[in-house]
Write a protein that holds these residues in place. Structure first.
Motif, PDB file in Angstrom:
ATOM      1  N   LEU A 251     -43.535  11.493 -19.405  1.00 59.55           N
ATOM      2  CA  LEU A 251     -42.667  10.561 -20.122  1.00 59.55           C
ATOM      3  C   LEU A 251     -41.448  10.180 -19.290  1.00 59.55           C
ATOM      4  N   ASP A 252     -41.183   8.904 -19.206  1.00 58.46           N
ATOM      5  CA  ASP A 252     -40.004   8.409 -18.492  1.00 58.46           C
ATOM      6  C   ASP A 252     -38.811   8.337 -19.435  1.00 58.46           C
ATOM      7  N   LEU A 253     -37.619   8.578 -18.908  1.00 60.74           N
ATOM      8  CA  LEU A 253     -36.399   8.338 -19.666  1.00 60.74           C
ATOM      9  C   LEU A 253     -35.946   6.910 -19.429  1.00 60.74           C
ATOM     10  N   ASP A 254     -35.315   6.325 -20.429  1.00 61.00           N
ATOM     11  CA  ASP A 254     -34.855   4.945 -20.362  1.00 61.00           C
ATOM     12  C   ASP A 254     -33.670   4.839 -19.402  1.00 61.00           C
ATOM     13  N   THR A 255     -33.873   4.186 -18.255  1.00 62.19           N
ATOM     14  CA  THR A 255     -32.800   4.083 -17.273  1.00 62.19           C
ATOM     15  C   THR A 255     -31.729   3.070 -17.676  1.00 62.19           C
ATOM     16  N   ALA A 256     -31.994   2.281 -18.709  1.00 61.96           N
ATOM     17  CA  ALA A 256     -30.953   1.395 -19.228  1.00 61.96           C
ATOM     18  C   ALA A 256     -29.917   2.205 -20.003  1.00 61.96           C
ATOM     19  N   LYS A 257     -30.341   3.378 -20.470  1.00 64.41           N
ATOM     20  CA  LYS A 257     -29.435   4.276 -21.186  1.00 64.41           C
ATOM     21  C   LYS A 257     -28.955   5.408 -20.279  1.00 64.41           C
ATOM     22  N   ALA A 258     -29.852   5.950 -19.491  1.00 67.84           N
ATOM     23  CA  ALA A 258     -29.488   7.014 -18.543  1.00 67.84           C
ATOM     24  C   ALA A 258     -29.183   6.369 -17.201  1.00 67.84           C
ATOM     25  N   LYS A 259     -27.976   5.881 -17.043  1.00 71.26           N
ATOM     26  CA  LYS A 259     -27.601   5.167 -15.820  1.00 71.26           C
ATOM     27  C   LYS A 259     -27.127   6.125 -14.735  1.00 71.26           C
ATOM     28  N   LYS A 260     -26.679   7.312 -15.121  1.00 67.69           N
ATOM     29  CA  LYS A 260     -26.258   8.321 -14.149  1.00 67.69           C
ATOM     30  C   LYS A 260     -26.850   9.658 -14.552  1.00 67.69           C
ATOM     31  N   TYR A 261     -26.854  10.593 -13.618  1.00 68.23           N
ATOM     32  CA  TYR A 261     -27.618  11.828 -13.828  1.00 68.23           C
ATOM     33  C   TYR A 261     -27.141  12.626 -15.032  1.00 68.23           C
ATOM     34  N   THR A 262     -25.855  12.570 -15.344  1.00 65.51           N
ATOM     35  CA  THR A 262     -25.350  13.340 -16.485  1.00 65.51           C
ATOM     36  C   THR A 262     -25.771  12.741 -17.825  1.00 65.51           C
ATOM     37  N   ASP A 263     -26.254  11.503 -17.815  1.00 70.18           N
ATOM     38  CA  ASP A 263     -26.715  10.875 -19.055  1.00 70.18           C
ATOM     39  C   ASP A 263     -28.079  11.395 -19.494  1.00 70.18           C
ATOM     40  N   THR A 264     -28.806  12.034 -18.582  1.00 68.81           N
ATOM     41  CA  THR A 264     -30.194  12.406 -18.896  1.00 68.81           C
ATOM     42  C   THR A 264     -30.287  13.409 -20.044  1.00 68.81           C
ATOM     43  N   LYS A 265     -29.283  14.237 -20.200  1.00 64.79           N
ATOM     44  CA  LYS A 265     -29.299  15.235 -21.283  1.00 64.79           C
ATOM     45  C   LYS A 265     -29.339  14.547 -22.642  1.00 64.79           C
ATOM     46  N   SER A 266     -28.382  13.662 -22.886  1.00 68.70           N
ATOM     47  CA  SER A 266     -28.311  13.016 -24.201  1.00 68.70           C
ATOM     48  C   SER A 266     -29.498  12.087 -24.437  1.00 68.70           C
ATOM     49  N   VAL A 267     -29.932  11.383 -23.379  1.00 72.07           N
ATOM     50  CA  VAL A 267     -31.061  10.461 -23.550  1.00 72.07           C
ATOM     51  C   VAL A 267     -32.346  11.230 -23.855  1.00 72.07           C
ATOM     52  N   LYS A 268     -32.541  12.345 -23.172  1.00 69.71           N
ATOM     53  CA  LYS A 268     -33.726  13.161 -23.459  1.00 69.71           C
ATOM     54  C   LYS A 268     -33.698  13.666 -24.901  1.00 69.71           C
ATOM     55  N   GLU A 269     -32.559  14.177 -25.312  1.00 66.36           N
ATOM     56  CA  GLU A 269     -32.449  14.738 -26.657  1.00 66.36           C
ATOM     57  C   GLU A 269     -32.566  13.658 -27.719  1.00 66.36           C
ATOM     58  N   GLU A 270     -31.922  12.503 -27.489  1.00 66.56           N
ATOM     59  CA  GLU A 270     -32.011  11.412 -28.458  1.00 66.56           C
ATOM     60  C   GLU A 270     -33.416  10.828 -28.534  1.00 66.56           C
ATOM     61  N   SER A 271     -34.152  10.922 -27.437  1.00 63.35           N
ATOM     62  CA  SER A 271     -35.541  10.444 -27.421  1.00 63.35           C
ATOM     63  C   SER A 271     -36.480  11.427 -28.104  1.00 63.35           C
ATOM     64  N   GLY A 272     -36.043  12.677 -28.233  1.00 63.16           N
ATOM     65  CA  GLY A 272     -36.882  13.692 -28.871  1.00 63.16           C
ATOM     66  C   GLY A 272     -37.938  14.265 -27.954  1.00 63.16           C
ATOM     67  N   TYR A 273     -37.717  14.185 -26.639  1.00 64.40           N
ATOM     68  CA  TYR A 273     -38.712  14.645 -25.675  1.00 64.40           C
ATOM     69  C   TYR A 273     -38.547  16.149 -25.426  1.00 64.40           C
ATOM     70  N   THR A 274     -38.864  16.934 -26.429  1.00 64.75           N
ATOM     71  CA  THR A 274     -38.673  18.384 -26.364  1.00 64.75           C
ATOM     72  C   THR A 274     -39.965  19.166 -26.559  1.00 64.75           C
ATOM     73  N   SER A 275     -41.081  18.486 -26.506  1.00 64.67           N
ATOM     74  CA  SER A 275     -42.373  19.160 -26.675  1.00 64.67           C
ATOM     75  C   SER A 275     -42.778  19.886 -25.400  1.00 64.67           C
ATOM     76  N   PRO A 276     -43.423  21.056 -25.513  1.00 65.51           N
ATOM     77  CA  PRO A 276     -43.952  21.721 -24.313  1.00 65.51           C
ATOM     78  C   PRO A 276     -45.088  20.937 -23.671  1.00 65.51           C
ATOM     79  N   PHE A 277     -45.593  19.935 -24.373  1.00 65.28           N
ATOM     80  CA  PHE A 277     -46.696  19.130 -23.856  1.00 65.28           C
ATOM     81  C   PHE A 277     -46.212  17.820 -23.237  1.00 65.28           C
ATOM     82  N   CYS A 278     -44.905  17.761 -22.911  1.00 65.46           N
ATOM     83  CA  CYS A 278     -44.402  16.578 -22.226  1.00 65.46           C
ATOM     84  C   CYS A 278     -43.561  16.986 -21.023  1.00 65.46           C
ATOM     85  N   TYR A 279     -43.461  16.078 -20.072  1.00 69.05           N
ATOM     86  CA  TYR A 279     -42.777  16.298 -18.795  1.00 69.05           C
ATOM     87  C   TYR A 279     -41.832  15.113 -18.592  1.00 69.05           C
TER      88      TYR A 279
END
Length: 484
Positions: A251-279
């Motif tokens: 799964l890709d994170l939305d780079t329109a929302k995650a514009k810098k590396y520190t944004d990836t935490k909130s974007v991942k969590e807001e996207s709900g990408y917390t399954s052990p079956f996703c990367y």
């Protein structure tokens, strides 16, 4: 004639099951393709199409380097030009009958019997070709032939000898072109028609094994998986395919929302990408002027690694070269991470890339990290080995279902699995074993036709941190300079 007198032993070969192992990392890719270029466009919509090469995929689905609009072409490119891997299963959701727009009539010059229509996406069905005055309609196969340029996607119309357009210096063309902008996230997620049972989009993943005999290993939708609803649908599919198998969703994170590396935490969590079956992956990859979703590149690389490793997915893709020239956001903004910043991204359970003598994928964790600490769920390589083992067990022993539940069956499974598993140690895992315990199989379960085995597997975790403790050896220094 000699006689036999006494007690003798004759040993029989152990009756073991032959393991059935499919390709462990076959990609199933959902998205859009320029199927107007295919021989039968309507037959390339919402069906799983198996391609044993990039060339075969291009022939079946069409090809364009407009990777943003034709997202399946990202995987075609990655599996042809970055890593030579196959097979790949494609599910195209772009329907020419639904996702189209008008091609206004225009005049095109005919040079040396050919006219090039410099428009991408022309639909041959319903195409109207007339002479320059517009009073005579030309017929395909009788007056002209039409073929697509595989590089540009443009249509070339060739006047046929003896046809009504043989002497034409110009023609008028009108009709329809496909419009990928009309494809929505709902088309990619798909649905099941309650009246017909027809499946679309990601729902077609269910058909991959029944129709093609292939268990999906990786599920991805480059260009789409950054949309949370799409990504979550893919992760749910990966967790349970056909009610029994499991895979991994890239799964890709939305780079329109995650514009810098520190944004990836909130974007991942807001996207709900917390399954052990996703990367989860961030950002995009750049190859020259092309921008590709990292899932397309990582998927090709992961499949390549497994195919080069006797089809065993025990290796982590982290710290392996991606074969790309840079990292960027979808809008082309360059991204340069050092190892410390990349480690911060990894700490959020997101994989990225660093430039260490070439761009390398960097990250071992599934989406379950850091919320989970279960080793079988947080390590990408370990999670893949659990899925691989489970999928293989199902396929190997499916023929035994409904056989008499007796000691012969029990011993056959135990012996077969222990022999098979020992063959993979210590190279691919530390070890594995299986047992049949009476406590797990009470009389009530036996009467109900249920038998349970208990299997123990020990895949290796990745050597994520290697520490060298260095101290100052003053004795050696003193001895070297003659001091006390």
């Amino acid at each position: 004639m000699s006689i036999r007198h006494g007690v003798y032993i004759q040993e029989e070969a152990t009756a073991v099951q032959v393991p059935k192992t499919g390709n462990s990392s076959v990609q199933v890719v959902v998205g859009t393709a320029p199927v107007n270029m295919a021989e039968n466009p309507s037959e390339a919509v919402n069906v799983p199409i198996l391609a044993n090469s990039g060339t075969e995929a291009m022939a079946a689905l069409g090809y364009s380097v407009d990777f943003k609009n034709f997202t399946l072409c990202q995987t075609m490119f990655a599996t042809s030009n970055l890593f030579q891997v196959s097979p790949v299963v494609y599910i195209n959701v772009l329907d020419p009958a639904k996702h189209n727009k008008e091609l206004a009539e225009a005049e095109y010059q005919v040079n040396q019997k050919q006219a090039v229509i410099e428009k991408e996406g022309i639909i041959l069905e319903g195409l109207t070709v007339k002479n320059s005055t517009g009073d005579t309609e030309l017929k395909a196969g009788e007056d002209y032939s039409a073929a697509f340029d595989s590089t540009t996607g443009f249509l070339t119309i060739t006047m046929l000898a003896g046809g009504k357009g043989a002497a034409a210096t110009a023609i008028k063309v009108s009709g329809k072109v496909i419009d990928p902008s009309k494809v929505t996230k709902e088309d990619v997620i798909g649905a099941v028609d309650p009246s017909t049972g027809a499946e679309t989009g990601a729902q077609v993943i269910r058909q991959v094994y029944p129709r093609l005999g292939i268990v999906p290993g990786l599920i991805l939708a480059p260009g789409w998986s950054q949309i949370p609803e799409v990504g979550l649908a893919l992760a749910a599919k990966a967790a349970k395919i056909n009610g029994v198998y499991s895979a991994m969703a890239l799964l890709d994170l939305d780079t329109a929302k995650a514009k810098k590396y520190t944004d990836t935490k909130s974007v991942k969590e807001e996207s709900g990408y917390t399954s052990p079956f996703c990367y989860p992956l961030w950002p995009c990859d750049r190859v020259g002027e092309y921008i590709l979703a990292k899932s397309a590149v990582a998927g090709a690389m992961i499949q390549y690694m497994a195919s080069d490793n006797e089809d065993v997915p025990n290796q982590s893709p982290s710290n392996h070269l991606l074969g790309v020239g840079g990292q960027c956001l979808e809008d082309g903004t360059e991204v340069y991470l050092d190892q410390d910043q990349a480690n911060t991204v990894n700490g959020y359970g997101v994989t990225t890339a660093i430039n260490q003598n070439g761009y390398r994928l960097w990250g071992n964790y599934t989406g379950a990290y850091p919320a989970s600490s279960d080793a079988k769920d947080i390590w990408f390589a370990v999670r893949r080995m659990f899925s691989w083992q489970g999928n293989n067990f199902i396929q190997t022993y499916f023929d035994e279902v409904d056989d008499p539940m007796n000691n012969v069956l029990v011993q056959s499974v135990v012996d077969s699995e222990n022999i098979r598993c020992s063959a993979y140690a210590p190279k691919y895992w530390a070890g594995a074993s299986i047992e049949y315990k009476s406590d797990d199989n009470p009389k009530t379960a036996i009467l109900a036709g249920t038998m349970k085995f208990r299997q123990h597997i020990a895949p290796y975790t990745p050597a994520q941190e290697i520490v060298d403790i260095i101290d100052y050896d003053t004795d050696t220094l003193a001895a070297a300079v003659g001091g006390n």
